[in-house]
Design a protein around this motif. Structure first.
Motif, PDB file in Angstrom:
ATOM      1  N   HIS A  68       0.808  -1.220   0.000  1.00 15.26           N
ATOM      2  CA  HIS A  68       0.000   0.000   0.000  1.00 15.26           C
ATOM      3  C   HIS A  68       0.845   1.277   0.000  1.00 15.26           C
ATOM      4  O   HIS A  68       0.296   2.369   0.066  1.00 15.26           O
ATOM      5  N   ASN A  69       2.161   1.144  -0.058  1.00 22.18           N
ATOM      6  CA  ASN A  69       3.023   2.327  -0.115  1.00 22.18           C
ATOM      7  C   ASN A  69       3.055   2.915  -1.519  1.00 22.18           C
ATOM      8  O   ASN A  69       2.974   2.190  -2.517  1.00 22.18           O
ATOM      9  N   ALA A  70       3.236   4.227  -1.599  1.00 23.75           N
ATOM     10  CA  ALA A  70       3.527   4.860  -2.887  1.00 23.75           C
ATOM     11  C   ALA A  70       4.913   4.436  -3.352  1.00 23.75           C
ATOM     12  O   ALA A  70       5.802   4.149  -2.539  1.00 23.75           O
ATOM     13  N   ILE A  71       5.096   4.407  -4.667  1.00 24.58           N
ATOM     14  CA  ILE A  71       6.366   3.950  -5.255  1.00 24.58           C
ATOM     15  C   ILE A  71       6.980   5.081  -6.071  1.00 24.58           C
ATOM     16  O   ILE A  71       6.294   5.730  -6.861  1.00 24.58           O
ATOM     17  N   SER A  72       8.270   5.311  -5.856  1.00 28.06           N
ATOM     18  CA  SER A  72       8.995   6.333  -6.606  1.00 28.06           C
ATOM     19  C   SER A  72      10.328   5.755  -7.064  1.00 28.06           C
ATOM     20  O   SER A  72      10.691   4.632  -6.711  1.00 28.06           O
ATOM     21  N   GLU A  73      11.060   6.518  -7.846  1.00 29.57           N
ATOM     22  CA  GLU A  73      12.364   6.036  -8.308  1.00 29.57           C
ATOM     23  C   GLU A  73      13.357   5.918  -7.155  1.00 29.57           C
ATOM     24  O   GLU A  73      14.074   4.932  -7.029  1.00 29.57           O
ATOM     25  N   ALA A  74      13.391   6.939  -6.290  1.00 32.65           N
ATOM     26  CA  ALA A  74      14.422   6.990  -5.247  1.00 32.65           C
ATOM     27  C   ALA A  74      13.938   6.530  -3.879  1.00 32.65           C
ATOM     28  O   ALA A  74      14.750   6.210  -3.013  1.00 32.65           O
ATOM     29  N   GLY A  75      12.615   6.488  -3.641  1.00 34.58           N
ATOM     30  CA  GLY A  75      12.110   6.126  -2.328  1.00 34.58           C
ATOM     31  C   GLY A  75      12.292   7.260  -1.326  1.00 34.58           C
ATOM     32  O   GLY A  75      12.531   8.409  -1.691  1.00 34.58           O
ATOM     33  N   GLY A  76      12.180   6.928  -0.060  1.00 34.49           N
ATOM     34  CA  GLY A  76      12.312   7.925   0.999  1.00 34.49           C
ATOM     35  C   GLY A  76      11.048   8.038   1.815  1.00 34.49           C
ATOM     36  O   GLY A  76       9.952   8.115   1.261  1.00 34.49           O
TER      37      GLY A  76
ATOM     38  N   VAL B 282      11.744   1.656  -6.547  1.00 37.68           N
ATOM     39  CA  VAL B 282      11.546   0.475  -7.388  1.00 37.68           C
ATOM     40  C   VAL B 282      12.441  -0.666  -6.904  1.00 37.68           C
ATOM     41  O   VAL B 282      11.996  -1.825  -6.797  1.00 37.68           O
ATOM     42  N   GLN B 283      13.690  -0.353  -6.591  1.00 42.66           N
ATOM     43  CA  GLN B 283      14.627  -1.377  -6.138  1.00 42.66           C
ATOM     44  C   GLN B 283      14.160  -2.020  -4.827  1.00 42.66           C
ATOM     45  O   GLN B 283      14.269  -3.240  -4.644  1.00 42.66           O
ATOM     46  N   GLN B 284      13.639  -1.209  -3.915  1.00 43.65           N
ATOM     47  CA  GLN B 284      13.149  -1.758  -2.650  1.00 43.65           C
ATOM     48  C   GLN B 284      11.946  -2.665  -2.865  1.00 43.65           C
ATOM     49  O   GLN B 284      11.823  -3.717  -2.237  1.00 43.65           O
ATOM     50  N   VAL B 285      11.064  -2.253  -3.748  1.00 41.31           N
ATOM     51  CA  VAL B 285       9.877  -3.069  -4.002  1.00 41.31           C
ATOM     52  C   VAL B 285      10.256  -4.418  -4.605  1.00 41.31           C
ATOM     53  O   VAL B 285       9.819  -5.476  -4.134  1.00 41.31           O
ATOM     54  N   LEU B 286      11.084  -4.381  -5.648  1.00 42.79           N
ATOM     55  CA  LEU B 286      11.431  -5.622  -6.337  1.00 42.79           C
ATOM     56  C   LEU B 286      12.453  -6.459  -5.573  1.00 42.79           C
ATOM     57  O   LEU B 286      12.420  -7.693  -5.634  1.00 42.79           O
TER      58      LEU B 286
ATOM     59  N   GLY C 196       2.040   6.790  -6.843  1.00 38.38           N
ATOM     60  CA  GLY C 196       3.435   7.212  -6.829  1.00 38.38           C
ATOM     61  C   GLY C 196       3.818   7.777  -8.181  1.00 38.38           C
ATOM     62  O   GLY C 196       2.978   8.321  -8.909  1.00 38.38           O
ATOM     63  N   ASP C 197       5.085   7.654  -8.542  1.00 43.59           N
ATOM     64  CA  ASP C 197       5.572   8.180  -9.813  1.00 43.59           C
ATOM     65  C   ASP C 197       5.205   7.232 -10.959  1.00 43.59           C
ATOM     66  O   ASP C 197       5.445   6.021 -10.858  1.00 43.59           O
ATOM     67  N   THR C 198       4.672   7.766 -12.016  1.00 43.19           N
ATOM     68  CA  THR C 198       4.214   6.936 -13.121  1.00 43.19           C
ATOM     69  C   THR C 198       5.333   6.082 -13.701  1.00 43.19           C
ATOM     70  O   THR C 198       5.150   4.883 -13.948  1.00 43.19           O
ATOM     71  N   ALA C 199       6.506   6.664 -13.913  1.00 41.94           N
ATOM     72  CA  ALA C 199       7.616   5.893 -14.492  1.00 41.94           C
ATOM     73  C   ALA C 199       8.019   4.743 -13.577  1.00 41.94           C
ATOM     74  O   ALA C 199       8.359   3.648 -14.044  1.00 41.94           O
ATOM     75  N   ALA C 200       7.988   4.968 -12.267  1.00 42.22           N
ATOM     76  CA  ALA C 200       8.317   3.911 -11.309  1.00 42.22           C
ATOM     77  C   ALA C 200       7.264   2.808 -11.342  1.00 42.22           C
ATOM     78  O   ALA C 200       7.594   1.616 -11.251  1.00 42.22           O
ATOM     79  N   LEU C 201       6.008   3.176 -11.488  1.00 38.13           N
ATOM     80  CA  LEU C 201       4.940   2.178 -11.576  1.00 38.13           C
ATOM     81  C   LEU C 201       5.106   1.319 -12.829  1.00 38.13           C
ATOM     82  O   LEU C 201       4.894   0.104 -12.795  1.00 38.13           O
ATOM     83  N   TYR C 202       5.491   1.953 -13.934  1.00 42.91           N
ATOM     84  CA  TYR C 202       5.786   1.185 -15.151  1.00 42.91           C
ATOM     85  C   TYR C 202       6.808   0.086 -14.855  1.00 42.91           C
ATOM     86  O   TYR C 202       6.619  -1.080 -15.221  1.00 42.91           O
ATOM     87  N   ARG C 203       7.897   0.468 -14.227  1.00 44.75           N
ATOM     88  CA  ARG C 203       9.003  -0.476 -14.009  1.00 44.75           C
ATOM     89  C   ARG C 203       8.589  -1.635 -13.120  1.00 44.75           C
ATOM     90  O   ARG C 203       8.944  -2.789 -13.371  1.00 44.75           O
TER      91      ARG C 203
END
Length: 327
Positions: free
Chosen positions: A115-123, A129-133, A158-165
């Motif tokens: 349920h967390n938002a996802i971004s490229e860098a996190g925080g 993305v790396q933390q999720v995967l 979260g960030d659209t590009a991160a959701l794509y990945r």
């Protein structure tokens, strides 16, 4: 009730799901008799997906849903719940699930959503993305191997590009995606400078990855009623993906009233519900409710079926007028 295949899972879900969230509030703060009446009615109408989370009333929604499904002896109900990790505390995933299973009175949950938002860098509570995967998915898979969850899911915010990945990686079976008449960008290209987050046809990615889609915020948290009046149990929520305030969403929603005035739907709420099920990429939609009658209203809209092409064309014309406005 129309049933739709849910991605690659093999599940067939009712096109109308039962949202047990805090926005509507019925399953969090409602009278137990109303809760039981609404769930029983939904099952009788053919609804088979029920969506909850520990965040909804600090576990109250899960407890109430578990109690009612146990009373009704509904083993075929498909149940999804969620985990939100504070500051990337991955060790809390298992404990959160165990608590959810206890409250739900189940040995296994069908879909477990991050349920967390996802971004490229996190925080903060945003995950990279790396933390999720690299962290979340292996823990989810471990729980699946233990038989405690059937399918892996995420809430696609979260960030659209991160959701794509994350979706393209193919690790998740389910995605909860924002899709409504104020922001249809997960399904279609937006006009230039449209005042909403651009989800960039995210459904093309879910489709290619075989990910089932749960449509969320289909009424924009209630703003697509076109009215600021709300049930006392249901305070206005923060928008997701649309305007920066609930009032701004309501104001913009009122500009879609020609759909009602020209006879395409009896109300904006009906139009919004039928718009959401017009999208073939969506397996099931969630609509929050504060009272049993609100379920009846949504069910009646779903039973009328998707909006006709002429209504969708008219909606597209109305949405064009939003371009260039501030969010």
């Amino acid at each position: 009730m129309e049933m739709r295949m849910f991605g690659r899972t093999g599940l067939e879900l009712s096109v109308l799901g039962f949202g047990c969230g805090a926005v509507g509030g019925l399953m969090v703060r409602g009278d137990p008799r109303d809760q039981e009446r609404a769930v029983a009615r939904a099952i009788a109408a053919g609804v088979n997906y029920f969506d909850t989370a520990v965040q909804y009333g600090n576990g109250e929604s899960e407890k109430n849903l578990g109690r009612i499904l146990h009373q009704l002896k509904s083993p075929d109900a498909v149940v999804g719940t969620k985990v939100r990790l504070p500051s990337a505390s991955f060790s809390q995933i298992s404990g959160s699930l165990e608590g959810s299973l206890t409250r739900l009175r189940r040995d296994q949950v069908d879909i477990f959503h991050l349920h967390n938002a996802i971004s490229e860098a996190g925080g903060g509570e945003t995950l990279s993305v790396q933390q999720v995967l690299g962290e979340v998915v292996p823990e989810f898979e471990r729980l699946r191997q233990q038989g405690k969850i059937r399918f892996l899911g995420l809430t696609a915010v979260g960030d659209t590009a991160a959701l794509y990945r994350v979706i393209d990686a193919g690790a998740f079976d389910s995605a909860q995606v924002v899709y409504n008449m104020l922001n249809p960008s997960a399904g279609i290209a937006l006009p230039p400078n449209y005042p909403a987050q651009n989800y960039g046809r995210l459904f093309e990615h879910t489709r290619k990855a075989g990910v089932g889609v749960i449509g969320i915020r289909v009424l924009a948290g209630g703003a697509l009623s076109g009215s600021t009046e709300r049930h006392p149990m249901s305070p206005p929520p923060e928008p997701i993906g649309s305007a920066v305030s609930y009032q701004a969403d309501v104001t913009r929603a009122r500009r879609l009233m020609p759909l009602v005035q020209e006879g395409f739907a009896a109300s904006l709420t009906e139009a919004a519900t039928r718009f959401a099920i017009s999208q073939p990429a969506i397996g099931t939609i969630l609509v929050g409710m504060a009272a049993p009658q609100q379920f009846e209203n949504v069910l009646a809209a779903v039973e009328k079926g998707p909006l006709p092409p002429a209504a969708l064309d008219r909606l597209s014309t109305l949405q064009q007028t939003f371009s260039g406005e501030p969010r």
